[in-house]
Design a protein around this motif. Structure first.
Motif, short mmCIF file in Angstrom:
data_model
loop_
_atom_site.label_atom_id
_atom_site.label_comp_id
_atom_site.label_asym_id
_atom_site.label_seq_id
_atom_site.Cartn_x
_atom_site.Cartn_y
_atom_site.Cartn_z
N ASP A 57 24.85 -69.19 -43.62
CA ASP A 57 23.87 -69.69 -44.59
C ASP A 57 23.77 -68.71 -45.76
OD1 ASP A 57 21.71 -70.56 -46.03
OD2 ASP A 57 20.47 -71.01 -44.27
N SER A 58 24.42 -69.07 -46.85
CA SER A 58 24.43 -68.13 -47.98
C SER A 58 23.23 -68.34 -48.90
CB SER A 58 25.73 -68.29 -48.77
OG SER A 58 25.85 -69.62 -49.21
N SER A 59 22.23 -69.08 -48.43
CA SER A 59 21.03 -69.22 -49.26
C SER A 59 19.92 -68.27 -48.80
CB SER A 59 20.53 -70.66 -49.22
OG SER A 59 20.05 -70.97 -47.92
N VAL A 60 20.18 -67.48 -47.77
CA VAL A 60 19.11 -66.58 -47.29
C VAL A 60 19.10 -65.27 -48.08
CG1 VAL A 60 19.17 -67.49 -44.93
CG2 VAL A 60 20.50 -65.45 -45.50
N HIS A 108 10.98 -68.76 -49.86
CA HIS A 108 12.39 -68.40 -49.72
C HIS A 108 12.72 -68.11 -48.25
CE1 HIS A 108 12.46 -68.25 -54.05
NE2 HIS A 108 11.42 -67.45 -54.02
N LYS A 109 14.00 -68.28 -47.93
CA LYS A 109 14.45 -67.99 -46.57
C LYS A 109 14.85 -66.51 -46.48
CE LYS A 109 17.39 -71.60 -46.71
NZ LYS A 109 18.45 -72.47 -46.18
N VAL A 110 14.40 -65.85 -45.43
CA VAL A 110 14.62 -64.40 -45.33
C VAL A 110 15.15 -64.03 -43.94
CG1 VAL A 110 13.51 -62.13 -45.40
CG2 VAL A 110 12.73 -63.94 -46.95
N VAL A 111 16.19 -63.22 -43.93
CA VAL A 111 16.63 -62.56 -42.70
C VAL A 111 16.35 -61.07 -42.88
CG1 VAL A 111 18.60 -61.92 -41.26
CG2 VAL A 111 18.42 -64.25 -42.16
N CYS A 112 15.53 -60.50 -41.98
CA CYS A 112 15.21 -59.07 -42.05
C CYS A 112 15.97 -58.36 -40.95
CB CYS A 112 13.70 -58.88 -41.90
SG CYS A 112 13.21 -57.16 -41.99
N LEU A 113 16.83 -57.45 -41.34
CA LEU A 113 17.64 -56.70 -40.38
C LEU A 113 17.04 -55.31 -40.17
CD1 LEU A 113 21.10 -57.69 -41.90
CD2 LEU A 113 20.06 -58.61 -39.80
N GLU A 114 16.76 -55.01 -38.93
CA GLU A 114 16.09 -53.74 -38.61
C GLU A 114 16.89 -53.02 -37.52
OE1 GLU A 114 13.42 -51.64 -39.45
OE2 GLU A 114 14.33 -50.54 -37.80
N ALA A 115 17.18 -51.74 -37.79
CA ALA A 115 17.99 -50.96 -36.85
C ALA A 115 17.27 -50.71 -35.53
CB ALA A 115 18.37 -49.63 -37.49
N PHE A 170 11.30 -67.01 -41.93
CA PHE A 170 11.59 -65.57 -41.82
C PHE A 170 12.15 -65.30 -40.44
CE2 PHE A 170 10.42 -61.27 -40.60
CZ PHE A 170 10.60 -60.50 -41.75
N GLU A 171 13.29 -64.66 -40.40
CA GLU A 171 13.86 -64.27 -39.11
C GLU A 171 14.05 -62.76 -39.06
OE1 GLU A 171 17.76 -65.83 -38.21
OE2 GLU A 171 17.84 -64.74 -36.31
N LEU A 172 13.38 -62.14 -38.10
CA LEU A 172 13.56 -60.70 -37.90
C LEU A 172 14.65 -60.50 -36.86
CD1 LEU A 172 12.28 -57.74 -38.30
CD2 LEU A 172 11.34 -58.16 -36.03
N ARG A 173 15.62 -59.67 -37.18
CA ARG A 173 16.64 -59.33 -36.18
C ARG A 173 16.57 -57.83 -35.88
NH1 ARG A 173 21.59 -62.61 -38.91
NH2 ARG A 173 20.54 -64.64 -38.96
N PRO A 174 15.89 -57.46 -34.79
CA PRO A 174 15.82 -56.03 -34.43
C PRO A 174 17.13 -55.54 -33.86
CG PRO A 174 14.43 -57.37 -32.96
CD PRO A 174 15.17 -58.32 -33.86
N GLU A 175 17.25 -54.24 -33.75
CA GLU A 175 18.45 -53.58 -33.21
C GLU A 175 19.72 -54.03 -33.93
OE1 GLU A 175 18.20 -53.03 -28.74
OE2 GLU A 175 16.41 -54.23 -29.14
N CYS A 176 19.60 -54.21 -35.23
CA CYS A 176 20.73 -54.57 -36.07
C CYS A 176 20.89 -53.51 -37.16
CB CYS A 176 20.52 -55.95 -36.71
SG CYS A 176 20.55 -57.27 -35.50
N MET A 177 21.89 -52.69 -37.00
CA MET A 177 22.11 -51.56 -37.92
C MET A 177 23.12 -51.99 -38.99
SD MET A 177 21.55 -48.36 -38.65
CE MET A 177 22.37 -47.09 -39.61
N VAL A 178 22.65 -52.11 -40.22
CA VAL A 178 23.54 -52.55 -41.29
C VAL A 178 24.48 -51.42 -41.68
CG1 VAL A 178 23.65 -53.43 -43.64
CG2 VAL A 178 21.80 -54.16 -42.12
N THR A 179 25.76 -51.75 -41.76
CA THR A 179 26.75 -50.73 -42.14
C THR A 179 27.52 -51.12 -43.40
OG1 THR A 179 28.40 -51.81 -40.74
CG2 THR A 179 27.15 -50.02 -39.74
N GLY A 180 27.57 -52.42 -43.70
CA GLY A 180 28.38 -52.84 -44.84
C GLY A 180 27.66 -53.82 -45.75
N ILE A 181 27.94 -53.71 -47.03
CA ILE A 181 27.46 -54.70 -48.00
C ILE A 181 28.71 -55.24 -48.67
CG2 ILE A 181 26.11 -55.07 -50.10
CD1 ILE A 181 24.23 -52.86 -49.18
N GLU A 182 28.99 -56.53 -48.47
CA GLU A 182 30.24 -57.10 -48.98
C GLU A 182 30.07 -57.74 -50.34
OE1 GLU A 182 29.92 -57.81 -45.30
OE2 GLU A 182 31.01 -55.91 -45.33
#
Ligand SMILES: Cc1cc2nc3c(=O)[nH]c(=O)nc-3n(C[C@H](O)[C@H](O)[C@H](O)COP(=O)(O)OP(=O)(O)OC[C@H]3O[C@@H](n4cnc5c(N)ncnc54)[C@H](O)[C@@H]3O)c2cc1C
Ligand code: SF4
Lengths: 169, 517
Positions: B8-11, B33-40, B220-232
């Motif tokens: 989903d490229s609209s988030v 707006h649609k939000v995905v929150c990535l939290e390490a 809004f979707e929170l995704r815990p234990e998700c460590m972001v490493t790359g921005i494409e």
């Protein structure tokens, strides 16, 4: 008057923070063996010299010493360093460190207080001593409060000796 | 539970769930707006929060490897959280605003040698309504109709001593701690464990305010234990998605736009670690300024053994403030100013703090009088210096296999002068009340306030982000934390982070409406 910042040295872990590996303390005195070994005696004397509290007795310090030694027994390098330190202290005077008068002990520790064995001992010693409920009671720290509804009804604002204590604006 | 597809490229992807990320994510969701929150970090329950500093340190603190050169502790230069809620779990809740003169630092202080002082590209007038909104959002005491918190012992000592010294701008401070029941959260019970996560939820933390509210929108979707490493990046040069590590697996989420709020060190690491042909010095770093101008405020302490009992552990950590030294008065020998507030310590932390300076009676004399101790924290402005800088270690890797961040920091002479003055000012306050002993300490505590490494500005050569926090180089990449601050001011940063995040959300919303995002 003390001015600590003039003598501040860097410790391995920032001083503000509690230890990462926190283990609760239970009845330190009970872990003291009836016949302490020379190593326990020297370690206890060292702890007593580093953290001298008139209200804590010899059994308390030997209890902490026993616990400290049991912990570092699992780490041969730490134990070897500790033993090296005790040998330095025991070998520098006519009698074993533990048998010296307090004043002499203090001046000897002052000579070695930058040694790794001593830094490790006071760091962990501070945790073992000041995380003990009996010591909290002695110094007047009351610990976890959420189960009592906090301090809001238990003296958070009971100060009575201030000159004309003010309030919030 | 809302769940968005990875395609989903609209988030909107928000990285980090602390003060900046939690607020921005919620605000965008509230605006539709649609939000995905990535939290390490992990997501804790209220029942995980206990009144035990050592236990909570293990549960909350960011312990992945970091290194430092210069002044900070070489292994633990920064103190922050890795958990849902970010460092709003550890924080003490003080919410001062920047002063107008601090937002015009270059104009007010002049050219301070070896600094990159600038005026903020956002004027005090422009940010004022956002401060209002932020204060309402956080329920800040003494503002917007919220009553002050009641004065407790440690504060009363500070106030009485300060008044004897001629200070007058004193109260229980503007705190993001409920003084009355509000927002489905209780009022403060004076537990005295604010930095361990507030066990009753009186202190504002995004874990139990912004995040559940955002989830209620269904967007809004929170995704815990998700460590972001790359921005494409896509072929158009815009961000197309982000890659994160979750339970050992690499996952890529497509995105309309991305906002990074990892709290300065991590935000910097993520940008620098994402270099490409297009961005050879790291993402959004054509200015070469990503990671530079790192600021952290000094935080020093003064303890007083007072003539009577204080029991300073019995209340909010930060229980009141003296603002009189905040102004810019060059006759004191430095530019900018500092705040004086309260701080307590447990016996263990006090002992550890003191053994950096000594042992024996010097130490136990103070601990024996633990119940007579009063404590204060002095926090002052830190000017930006190019050489204070976060970089990536060339070879050392952390548990994720990522380059370890290296923080280089040295005090500017202005900071040293201000600290010397602040220690004396603090000492005077307790001496005015007949303290038996006064101890000055705490020059080595790790940084709790982090700022400056992706500064906002109008000129893309002299700043990393626009005045709305959009990177100059990548049109749909935003920064939403203290990295944006061009200068540090003489006060705690979080209210300003929140005000800027709210303002950024409105900007993003308008960009979407205008078809530009
Ligand atoms: C003890 C203490 C007391 C404080 N007291 C105050 C105070 O009284 N007043 C004040 O204004 N400020 C205070 N602060 C500072 C305040 O906590 C911070 O300013 C604030 O939390 C910063 O918000 P943030 O969103 O930038 O970062 P954080 O709140 O730290 O949130 C960042 C989040 O991002 C996550 N993250 C990082 N990198 C990644 C990644 N690559 N992928 C996924 N997730 C990631 C982290 O795990 C973290 O949860 C205090 C701080 C401490 C430590
Ligand atoms: S003192 Fe107040 S804010 Fe701090 S932990 Fe306790 S209830 Fe929460």
């Amino acid at each position: 008057m003390l001015t600590r910042r003039t003598v501040v040295g860097k410790m391995a872990l920032a001083a503000m923070l509690p230890a990462i590996a926190a283990s609760p303390l239970s009845a330190i005195a009970a872990t003291a063996t009836p016949k302490p070994t020379p190593e326990e005696l020297a370690t206890a004397a060292l702890l007593h010299t580093a953290f001298p509290h008139a209200r804590l007795d010899a059994a308390f310090y030997s209890g902490v010493a026993g616990r400290y030694l049991a912990e570092i027994a699992k780490d041969p390098a730490a134990m070897a360093e500790h033993r090296r330190g005790l040998a330095l202290l025991d070998g520098s005077y006519i009698a074993p460190f533990a048998q010296l008068p307090e004043m002499v002990r203090r001046s000897m520790v002052a000579r070695y207080d930058q040694e790794p064995f001593f830094k490790a001992l006071i760091w962990r010693g501070a945790e073992l001593i000041y995380r003990d409920a009996a010591v909290w009671k002695m110094v007047g720290y009351e610990g976890s409060s959420v189960e009592y509804g906090g301090y809001i009804e238990r003296g958070f604002d009971d100060i009575d000796w201030l000159p004309a204590a003010g309030g919030a604006k | 539970m809302t769940h968005f597809s990875l395609d989903d490229s609209s988030v909107f992807v928000v990285i980090g769930s602390g003060a900046g990320g939690g607020v921005l994510g919620n605000e965008l969701a509230q605006k539709g707006h649609k939000v995905v929150c990535l939290e390490a970090g992990r997501r804790l329950e209220m029942s995980d929060i206990v009144n035990d500093e050592a236990a909570m340190f293990g549960k909350l603190t960011w312990l992945d490897r970091r290194m430092a050169t210069g002044k900070p502790d070489p292994n633990f230069p920064v103190w922050g959280c890795k958990t849902v809620g970010g460092t709003t779990m550890h924080w003490t809740g003080a919410c001062p605003r920047f002063e107008p003169h601090e937002m015009r630092a270059r104009t007010t202080y002049g050219a301070l040698p070896d600094t990159t002082l600038v005026d903020w590209p956002v004027t005090p007038e422009e940010i004022a309504p956002w401060y209002d909104k932020a204060e309402v959002r956080l329920g800040v005491t003494g503002r917007q109709g919220m009553p002050f918190l009641p004065p407790g012992n440690n504060f009363k000592v500070l106030e009485a001593g300060a008044r004897k010294c001629g200070y007058t701008d004193i109260d229980t401070h503007n705190m993001a701690i409920n003084s009355i029941e509000r927002d489905d959260r209780p009022s403060c019970h004076q537990l005295g464990f604010c930095t361990s996560g507030c066990a009753v939820g009186a202190k504002w933390s995004t874990l139990y305010t912004e995040i559940p509210k955002a989830e209620e929108t269904g967007r809004f979707e929170l995704r815990p234990e998700c460590m972001v490493t790359g921005i494409e990046l896509g072929p158009d040069g815009r961000v197309s998605g982000v890659t994160y590590l979750h339970q050992g697996k690499r996952v890529t989420q497509k995105a309309r736009a991305v906002a990074v709020a990892g709290n300065v060190v991590e935000t910097t690491r993520l940008l620098l670690n994402n270099s490409s042909d297009r961005h050879p010095q790291g993402l959004a770093n054509s200015s070469g300024l990503v990671g530079r101008n790192y600021m952290r405020h000094f935080t020093i302490q003064v303890m007083g053994v007072m003539p009577g009992k204080v029991h300073f552990h019995r209340q909010t950590h930060l229980a009141g403030v003296v603002r009189d030294e905040r102004g810019h008065r060059p006759e004191r020998g430095f530019a900018g100013g500092f705040l004086i507030s309260t701080v307590p310590f447990t016996p263990e932390i006090l002992a550890k703090n003191m053994i950096t300076g000594g042992w024996g009676r010097d130490l136990t004399e103070v601990l024996d009088k633990y119940d007579q101790l009063a404590g204060m924290l002095l926090t002052g402005e830190d000017p930006p210096q190019l050489s204070n800088r976060i970089t990536l270690h060339p070879t050392e890797r952390d548990g994720y296999g990522l380059p370890v961040p290296v923080i280089h920091y040295e005090d500017h002479p202005n900071t040293i002068a201000m600290k010397e003055y602040a220690w004396k000012a603090g000492r005077r306050i307790y001496e005015a009340l007949g303290a038996e002993n006064v101890i000055e300490m705490g020059d080595y505590i790790p940084a709790t306030h982090n700022m400056g490494t992706a500064r906002m500005g109008d000129d893309p050569r002299a700043s990393v982000c626009s005045p709305f926090g959009r990177t100059h180089d990548v049109a749909n990449l935003y920064i939403a934390d203290g990295s944006l601050f061009p200068t540090a001011g003489g006060c705690n940063p979080t209210l300003t982070i929140v005000a800027l995040a709210l303002r950024q959300a409105q900007h993003i919303d308008r960009e979407v409406a205008a078809g530009r995002l």
